[in-house]
Design a protein around this motif. Sequence first.
Motif, PDB file in Angstrom:
ATOM      1  N   LEU A   1      59.376  19.040 -65.012  1.00 19.12           N
ATOM      2  CA  LEU A   1      59.176  17.751 -64.366  1.00 19.12           C
ATOM      3  C   LEU A   1      57.781  17.694 -63.754  1.00 19.12           C
ATOM      4  O   LEU A   1      57.426  18.535 -62.917  1.00 19.12           O
ATOM      5  CB  LEU A   1      60.224  17.524 -63.275  1.00 19.12           C
ATOM      6  CG  LEU A   1      60.065  16.257 -62.431  1.00 19.12           C
ATOM      7  CD1 LEU A   1      60.216  15.006 -63.296  1.00 19.12           C
ATOM      8  CD2 LEU A   1      61.072  16.262 -61.298  1.00 19.12           C
ATOM      9  N   ASN A   2      56.993  16.714 -64.166  1.00 18.34           N
ATOM     10  CA  ASN A   2      55.668  16.540 -63.584  1.00 18.34           C
ATOM     11  C   ASN A   2      55.802  15.733 -62.291  1.00 18.34           C
ATOM     12  O   ASN A   2      55.728  14.511 -62.289  1.00 18.34           O
ATOM     13  CB  ASN A   2      54.716  15.847 -64.561  1.00 18.34           C
ATOM     14  CG  ASN A   2      53.307  15.767 -63.997  1.00 18.34           C
ATOM     15  OD1 ASN A   2      53.048  16.211 -62.880  1.00 18.34           O
ATOM     16  ND2 ASN A   2      52.394  15.197 -64.763  1.00 18.34           N
ATOM     17  N   ASP A   3      55.998  16.452 -61.206  1.00 21.10           N
ATOM     18  CA  ASP A   3      56.118  15.822 -59.892  1.00 21.10           C
ATOM     19  C   ASP A   3      54.787  15.895 -59.137  1.00 21.10           C
ATOM     20  O   ASP A   3      54.754  15.891 -57.919  1.00 21.10           O
ATOM     21  CB  ASP A   3      57.257  16.449 -59.082  1.00 21.10           C
ATOM     22  CG  ASP A   3      57.044  17.924 -58.804  1.00 21.10           C
ATOM     23  OD1 ASP A   3      56.229  18.573 -59.507  1.00 21.10           O
ATOM     24  OD2 ASP A   3      57.694  18.451 -57.881  1.00 21.10           O
ATOM     25  N   THR A   4      53.679  15.967 -59.899  1.00 21.82           N
ATOM     26  CA  THR A   4      52.344  16.021 -59.303  1.00 21.82           C
ATOM     27  C   THR A   4      51.655  14.670 -59.481  1.00 21.82           C
ATOM     28  O   THR A   4      52.213  13.760 -60.085  1.00 21.82           O
ATOM     29  CB  THR A   4      51.479  17.113 -59.976  1.00 21.82           C
ATOM     30  OG1 THR A   4      51.076  16.657 -61.283  1.00 21.82           O
ATOM     31  CG2 THR A   4      52.239  18.433 -60.095  1.00 21.82           C
ATOM     32  N   LYS A   5      50.418  14.589 -59.003  1.00 26.57           N
ATOM     33  CA  LYS A   5      49.624  13.369 -59.161  1.00 26.57           C
ATOM     34  C   LYS A   5      48.649  13.483 -60.336  1.00 26.57           C
ATOM     35  O   LYS A   5      47.742  12.664 -60.462  1.00 26.57           O
ATOM     36  CB  LYS A   5      48.861  13.078 -57.870  1.00 26.57           C
ATOM     37  CG  LYS A   5      49.787  12.768 -56.711  1.00 26.57           C
ATOM     38  CD  LYS A   5      49.026  12.437 -55.461  1.00 26.57           C
ATOM     39  CE  LYS A   5      50.029  12.121 -54.355  1.00 26.57           C
ATOM     40  NZ  LYS A   5      49.411  11.630 -53.154  1.00 26.57           N
TER      41      LYS A   5
ATOM     42  N   PRO B   1      52.320  11.857 -64.623  1.00 28.24           N
ATOM     43  CA  PRO B   1      53.098  11.983 -63.382  1.00 28.24           C
ATOM     44  C   PRO B   1      54.421  11.218 -63.473  1.00 28.24           C
ATOM     45  O   PRO B   1      54.471  10.085 -63.949  1.00 28.24           O
ATOM     46  CB  PRO B   1      52.170  11.374 -62.326  1.00 28.24           C
ATOM     47  CG  PRO B   1      50.795  11.634 -62.864  1.00 28.24           C
ATOM     48  CD  PRO B   1      50.933  11.447 -64.354  1.00 28.24           C
ATOM     49  N   GLY B   2      55.494  11.881 -63.048  1.00 29.32           N
ATOM     50  CA  GLY B   2      56.830  11.286 -63.071  1.00 29.32           C
ATOM     51  C   GLY B   2      57.593  11.516 -64.362  1.00 29.32           C
ATOM     52  O   GLY B   2      58.797  11.304 -64.415  1.00 29.32           O
TER      53      GLY B   2
ATOM     54  N   LYS C   1      58.785  14.005 -67.815  1.00 31.22           N
ATOM     55  CA  LYS C   1      59.193  15.398 -67.996  1.00 31.22           C
ATOM     56  C   LYS C   1      59.111  15.806 -69.456  1.00 31.22           C
ATOM     57  O   LYS C   1      59.212  14.990 -70.371  1.00 31.22           O
ATOM     58  CB  LYS C   1      60.579  15.672 -67.422  1.00 31.22           C
ATOM     59  CG  LYS C   1      61.738  15.028 -68.125  1.00 31.22           C
ATOM     60  CD  LYS C   1      63.045  15.411 -67.412  1.00 31.22           C
ATOM     61  CE  LYS C   1      64.235  14.820 -68.156  1.00 31.22           C
ATOM     62  NZ  LYS C   1      65.492  15.238 -67.570  1.00 31.22           N
TER      63      LYS C   1
ATOM     64  N   PRO D   1      60.534  21.665 -61.538  1.00 32.93           N
ATOM     65  CA  PRO D   1      59.444  20.818 -61.024  1.00 32.93           C
ATOM     66  C   PRO D   1      58.142  21.631 -60.953  1.00 32.93           C
ATOM     67  O   PRO D   1      58.142  22.776 -60.482  1.00 32.93           O
ATOM     68  CB  PRO D   1      59.907  20.426 -59.623  1.00 32.93           C
ATOM     69  CG  PRO D   1      61.387  20.667 -59.619  1.00 32.93           C
ATOM     70  CD  PRO D   1      61.609  21.813 -60.561  1.00 32.93           C
TER      71      PRO D   1
ATOM     72  N   SER E   1      55.572  21.392 -59.031  1.00 32.42           N
ATOM     73  CA  SER E   1      55.144  21.750 -57.672  1.00 32.42           C
ATOM     74  C   SER E   1      55.842  22.997 -57.134  1.00 32.42           C
ATOM     75  O   SER E   1      55.296  23.699 -56.294  1.00 32.42           O
ATOM     76  CB  SER E   1      55.377  20.585 -56.719  1.00 32.42           C
ATOM     77  OG  SER E   1      56.764  20.309 -56.607  1.00 32.42           O
TER      78      SER E   1
END
Length: 136
Positions: free
Chosen positions: A8-12, A82-83, A85, A125, A127
């Motif tokens: 999961l790309n939970d970064t910016k 971002p957001g 996966k 995730p 992060s």
Amino acid sequence: MGSSFSILNDTKHNVWITHGINWEVLTASVQGVSILLTTGMAVAGASAVAALSEPLHKAREEAKKVQDDDTEFKAHAELIKPGEKYTFSGTLSLTMTVYVMNDKLQLDKRACFTGPTHDSENIYPISQYFTNLDVT
């Protein structure tokens, strides 16, 4: 029966993700078989392990080259914004090495496992699991 893992790309940041063989696990397995075969089993079996080791070594070298060149890495990887996966499906509890590069050209890798039961999913995730990458 199958299961999956997702990154999961939970970064910016935009990230590029790819996966490959978990070489640490595979190498240990081949070495274990080699030890068993060379400590008293058939010489032909030891030859088979030796024959397998060379192609695996070459494949590992190719994977390393792709990781070391960011343009080459991006060409072989999937862009995840971002957001979003990245999902891989395979057999139950299969371990793969996942490589993640962000738009700052920071690279991290880790072993990820598919879920332990039919149709299950392990979610990683960025992060939390790829801590060598800037997330903000």
